[in-house]
Every structure is written in C-alpha cells, then in structure tokens.
Design a protein around this motif. Structure first.
Motif, mmCIF file in Angstrom:
data_model
loop_
_atom_site.group_PDB
_atom_site.id
_atom_site.type_symbol
_atom_site.label_atom_id
_atom_site.label_comp_id
_atom_site.label_asym_id
_atom_site.label_seq_id
_atom_site.Cartn_x
_atom_site.Cartn_y
_atom_site.Cartn_z
ATOM 1 N N ALA A 192 0.553 -1.151 0.065
ATOM 2 C CA ALA A 192 -0.141 0.209 0.015
ATOM 3 C C ALA A 192 0.896 1.287 0.027
ATOM 4 O O ALA A 192 1.912 1.219 0.573
ATOM 5 C CB ALA A 192 -0.944 0.005 1.296
ATOM 6 N N PRO A 193 0.434 2.114 -0.882
ATOM 7 C CA PRO A 193 1.226 3.458 -0.664
ATOM 8 C C PRO A 193 1.261 4.195 0.859
ATOM 9 O O PRO A 193 0.396 4.051 1.427
ATOM 10 C CB PRO A 193 0.556 4.618 -1.648
ATOM 11 C CG PRO A 193 -0.207 3.641 -2.587
ATOM 12 C CD PRO A 193 -0.544 2.425 -1.890
ATOM 13 N N SER A 194 2.491 4.766 0.948
ATOM 14 C CA SER A 194 2.633 5.383 2.166
ATOM 15 C C SER A 194 2.920 7.048 2.238
ATOM 16 O O SER A 194 3.676 7.447 1.662
ATOM 17 C CB SER A 194 3.648 5.055 3.099
ATOM 18 O OG SER A 194 3.415 3.497 3.313
ATOM 19 N N TRP A 195 1.875 7.701 2.464
ATOM 20 C CA TRP A 195 1.943 9.361 2.341
ATOM 21 C C TRP A 195 2.560 9.934 3.410
ATOM 22 O O TRP A 195 2.351 9.455 4.569
ATOM 23 C CB TRP A 195 0.289 9.868 2.158
ATOM 24 C CG TRP A 195 -0.245 9.693 0.723
ATOM 25 C CD1 TRP A 195 -0.993 8.700 0.418
ATOM 26 C CD2 TRP A 195 0.072 10.480 -0.402
ATOM 27 N NE1 TRP A 195 -1.630 8.774 -0.607
ATOM 28 C CE2 TRP A 195 -0.940 9.841 -1.304
ATOM 29 C CE3 TRP A 195 0.806 11.440 -0.673
ATOM 30 C CZ2 TRP A 195 -0.805 10.356 -2.693
ATOM 31 C CZ3 TRP A 195 0.859 12.003 -2.046
ATOM 32 C CH2 TRP A 195 -0.100 11.410 -2.967
ATOM 33 N N VAL A 202 5.321 10.453 -1.258
ATOM 34 C CA VAL A 202 4.757 9.383 -1.013
ATOM 35 C C VAL A 202 5.563 8.012 -1.414
ATOM 36 O O VAL A 202 6.398 8.152 -2.293
ATOM 37 C CB VAL A 202 3.217 8.978 -1.984
ATOM 38 C CG1 VAL A 202 3.824 9.312 -3.529
ATOM 39 C CG2 VAL A 202 2.553 7.692 -1.904
ATOM 40 N N VAL A 203 5.579 7.034 -0.645
ATOM 41 C CA VAL A 203 6.445 5.739 -0.924
ATOM 42 C C VAL A 203 5.508 4.989 -1.855
ATOM 43 O O VAL A 203 4.453 4.649 -1.289
ATOM 44 C CB VAL A 203 6.743 4.954 0.700
ATOM 45 C CG1 VAL A 203 7.613 3.771 0.096
ATOM 46 C CG2 VAL A 203 7.704 6.038 1.299
ATOM 47 N N TYR A 215 10.168 3.041 -4.044
ATOM 48 C CA TYR A 215 10.721 4.112 -4.120
ATOM 49 C C TYR A 215 9.947 5.337 -3.612
ATOM 50 O O TYR A 215 8.751 5.325 -3.340
ATOM 51 C CB TYR A 215 10.987 4.373 -5.667
ATOM 52 C CG TYR A 215 9.700 4.666 -6.623
ATOM 53 C CD1 TYR A 215 9.521 6.228 -6.993
ATOM 54 C CD2 TYR A 215 8.794 3.808 -6.952
ATOM 55 C CE1 TYR A 215 8.755 6.466 -7.614
ATOM 56 C CE2 TYR A 215 7.832 4.163 -7.782
ATOM 57 C CZ TYR A 215 7.692 5.597 -8.119
ATOM 58 O OH TYR A 215 6.584 5.871 -9.105
ATOM 59 N N LEU A 216 10.612 6.500 -3.418
ATOM 60 C CA LEU A 216 9.911 7.796 -3.025
ATOM 61 C C LEU A 216 9.605 8.765 -3.940
ATOM 62 O O LEU A 216 10.662 9.054 -4.556
ATOM 63 C CB LEU A 216 11.005 8.230 -1.974
ATOM 64 C CG LEU A 216 10.568 9.522 -1.189
ATOM 65 C CD1 LEU A 216 9.219 9.396 -0.316
ATOM 66 C CD2 LEU A 216 11.241 10.074 -0.023
ATOM 67 N N LEU A 217 8.698 9.112 -4.040
ATOM 68 C CA LEU A 217 8.236 10.218 -5.048
ATOM 69 C C LEU A 217 7.921 11.604 -4.300
ATOM 70 O O LEU A 217 6.952 11.263 -3.417
ATOM 71 C CB LEU A 217 6.959 9.889 -6.058
ATOM 72 C CG LEU A 217 6.562 10.714 -7.131
ATOM 73 C CD1 LEU A 217 7.378 11.063 -8.176
ATOM 74 C CD2 LEU A 217 5.423 10.269 -7.705
ATOM 75 N N ASP A 218 8.622 12.540 -4.522
ATOM 76 C CA ASP A 218 8.141 13.839 -4.179
ATOM 77 C C ASP A 218 7.163 14.644 -5.129
ATOM 78 O O ASP A 218 7.583 15.050 -6.229
ATOM 79 C CB ASP A 218 9.243 14.752 -3.985
ATOM 80 C CG ASP A 218 9.152 16.074 -3.197
ATOM 81 O OD1 ASP A 218 7.773 16.648 -3.292
ATOM 82 O OD2 ASP A 218 9.917 16.447 -2.518
ATOM 83 N N VAL A 219 6.096 14.498 -4.756
ATOM 84 C CA VAL A 219 4.945 14.964 -5.583
ATOM 85 C C VAL A 219 4.681 16.344 -5.509
ATOM 86 O O VAL A 219 4.110 17.323 -6.602
ATOM 87 C CB VAL A 219 3.410 14.440 -5.147
ATOM 88 C CG1 VAL A 219 3.528 12.996 -5.468
ATOM 89 C CG2 VAL A 219 3.147 14.963 -3.953
ATOM 90 N N ALA A 220 5.332 17.120 -4.827
ATOM 91 C CA ALA A 220 5.635 18.763 -4.898
ATOM 92 C C ALA A 220 6.828 19.146 -5.861
ATOM 93 O O ALA A 220 6.325 20.042 -6.551
ATOM 94 C CB ALA A 220 6.015 19.315 -3.380
ATOM 95 N N THR A 221 7.715 18.302 -6.033
ATOM 96 C CA THR A 221 8.855 18.874 -6.944
ATOM 97 C C THR A 221 9.127 17.841 -8.104
ATOM 98 O O THR A 221 9.713 18.013 -8.957
ATOM 99 C CB THR A 221 10.019 18.928 -6.157
ATOM 100 O OG1 THR A 221 10.474 17.430 -5.748
ATOM 101 C CG2 THR A 221 9.893 19.766 -5.034
#
Length: 384
Positions: A192-195, A202-203, A215-221
C-alpha cells in the motif's frame, strides 16, 4: 488506465467531488484484482515481526550514529501542474518512475493547531468487512463523500490520493481539486502507498512478486529517490514530522536515505502477540505509537492495514500507556509538535479531540456517525 476510470477521475477534477454513485460502477471491476493482490501482500507483511532487544532507555533520535542527510530540494511556490502524459523511465523493476515531471507544488495544507481544523478526512467502513470503505471529507459540520468502492489511499490533505489499478503498474496518483489532475501509472498495488504527513511525498511500490522495489516520489517537486532502505519494508509508516520511515512492525526507524537508524526496542513486547496487525501511527520523537490487533476473520478478509489505536505504547519499553482521552474505538493522528488528534467512533457519532503534548485537551468536536464498521481519521487540512 482504462477510459472509464479516466472519465471518472476527470469528473472529479471538474466537479470537486463525485456524486454518490458515480465511482462505484466504473471502479468496481477494474479494482477487484488490485484489492485481492493488496490483501495478500499486506496480510503477509503484517505477519512478519522482527524481534527487538531488551528494554532500553527512552528513544533518542539524536543518538543515531549516521549523519543527517543534506537538505533536500525546496519546492517552488509557483509550481504548476504538469502534462498528464508525463513520460517514465525504467528502473529495472516491474514498473517505472516519472521522468521530467515538475510535480504539483507543495500541499500547504498543514499548520500548527490550537483547535481542530474545519477540514477533516475520514475513512468509513461498514459491518460487511468485504465492502470497500468510503471517504468523507467534513467541512465544518457537513460531510461530503469524496471516494468510494476502490483501493484508495488518501493523502492527509484530503486532496491527493493514490488509487490502485487492475494490472501491474496501473496504479495512479491524482488530485481532487479543480483542473489540477495528473495521472501517473507509476506503481503496483503490492504494498500500500504511504503518504508523508505533509502530503508532499509518497512511498510507492514498483514490485513484482519477488521484491518490494519501493521508491520515494516527491509529488511537490517531481524528485524521485530509488534508494530507500530495504529494512523499512513494505508500506512503512512516517513519523509525525515526516523525517523518519518506520517499518510496519514498529521495530526500526530511519530516514528515507537510510541514515539515522533507530531501534525501537519495545517491539519485542508486541511483535509476537496474537492478532498483532502492525504499527498504525507514531509520534515525531518516535517515543509513542499506536498498534492495531485483528482477529483471524478480519485478517483473512484482507483488512489488515493497521490504522486503529488498539494499544497505545511506549516504543522503548513496550509498556501500554493510557490515551489522554477516554475512547472505545480510537485511532490517533500524531502531529509534529508532539500533540495528537484522537478520533473515537461511537457508532452514531464521531468524537474528535485535539490533545497537546502534555495531554491537555485543547478542543473537541462531535460529528454525525457515517458507518457501522468503524471510522478512521485519515487526515486534516487548514486550507484547500
């Protein structure tokens, strides 16, 4: 992404929130495979329990041996939504990650609290544990159903969410507000995704059946990190300040780059307990946590992602603590300053209490109940 799902998401973007039955039919078929896959994966992970050491002194994050990471990039205040047709790059795992995506910009929804904010997001279940939960977003005293019938993972800001797909690599990220909608087929619902608490990171999982590939996605940048420590495992929890990732069994914490490793010695006291499902939430200083316990029937149905505060503990010793407020069916959201919001589902009403770091009640709000199977506070926001 199937056209029916795309149309529903676009309708959400244009209309703010879907009508009550809009999403049900469009999502049901496409999500069924993903829900089964997630149920198996999380049930397996929840059963893993790493043995901790003997009782130790109180957790001290500052004693971590590794050096802290360098300051991360800051998001531009003027960042704008990018083209939904963002390209992706292969990582060697089963999926791919976004390439050249500028992100959505910072959420900006969180702030210091002295009172319960007007915006509250709840995940509501019914007694029928085979049914999917519904998300309700309360503005003041009014509840607005925003998502239903699907494997959703709402960010704490009540706006961004991850939704699973029926096939590998079909998981997408989306935003509910205005025309700020991007679709990124960038994960598999294996874990499950982890915010993060600020809804800006979000992981996600790239995995096939052989590995987690997180992997880690920075949804701000739009920044991507594929070097997450394997030890935090599948669907880690975030510390309340967003600095640490914590394994779902509550045994170890570390920064996303692997530095600052902290053993939570109290895990030895709960990891072997019958019915232990996993860590639900943890404080910013890593000293207090909420744990969930389920019976065999609930676990078999796949509803094993920890969220309730069935046991409130000292993470250094495993000692059971008393919640600062009386609650029969509680869950808790820890805040960065040491305070916490406790949500109690009283089957007919939802009682939400803001408690400061010293245990003093700052504010209480009672809202109408929305379900018969349990209500979980998933997030809050001060602006939207």
């Amino acid at each position: 992404m199937p056209d029916s799902i795309r149309e529903v998401l676009q309708g959400i973007a244009e209309g703010g929130a879907p009508e009550r039955d809009l999403a049900a039919g469009a999502y049901r078929k496409a999500r069924s495979m993903a829900r089964r896959r997630l149920a198996v994966a999380v049930a397996v992970v929840a059963g893993l329990a790493a043995a901790g050491g003997a009782t130790a002194a109180l957790v001290d994050r500052d004693r971590a041996e590794e050096l802290p990471p360098a300051d991360g990039p800051t998001a531009s205040e003027t960042a704008t939504p990018s083209d939904p047709e963002t390209t992706a790059t292969e990582t060697g795992a089963a999926c791919s990650v976004p390439e050249g995506w500028s992100g959505w910009g910072p959420s900006g929804s969180m702030g210091d609290l002295t009172a319960i904010p007007d915006g509250l997001v709840f995940e509501v279940s019914q007694d029928d544990i085979s049914s999917e939960p519904t998300f309700f977003r309360f503005e003041g005293e009014e509840g607005n159903e925003v998502l239903r019938d699907g494997e959703y993972h709402m960010a704490p800001d009540g706006n961004r969410f991850a939704v699973g797909g029926a096939e590998a690599c079909a998981g997408s990220l989306a935003s509910l507000t205005g025309d700020n909608l991007d679709e990124l087929g960038v994960f598999t619902v294996q874990c499950a995704p982890s915010w993060s608490p600020d809804s800006d990171r979000v992981v996600l999982n790239l995995a096939d059946a052989e590995s987690t590939g997180a992997y880690l996605l920075d949804v701000a940048t739009g920044e991507v990190s594929t070097d997450l420590p394997e030890e935090v495992g599948c669907s880690p929890r975030w510390s309340a300040d967003g600095e640490y990732l914590v394994s779902s069994d509550g045994s170890v914490a570390m920064r996303p780059d692997g530095s600052g490793r902290v053993e939570l010695e109290g895990a030895a006291a709960w990891s072997g307990d019958d019915g232990f499902t996993g860590l639900s939430s943890i404080s910013a200083d890593l000293s207090r946590a909420c744990l969930q316990y389920d019976d065999e029937g609930t676990a078999a149905a796949g509803h094993t992602r920890a969220a309730r505060c069935d046991r409130y503990v000292d993470t250094a010793t495993g000692e059971v603590l008393d919640l600062p407020v009386d609650a029969g069916q509680p869950n808790a959201v820890f805040l960065a300053d040491g305070s916490m919001i406790v949500c109690d589902d009283r089957y007919g009403e939802i009682v939400v209490t803001l408690v400061d770091a010293d245990g003093t009640v700052l504010d209480t709000r009672t809202l109408p109940g929305q379900g018969t199977g349990g209500t979980i506070l998933r997030g809050y926001y001060t602006t939207l």
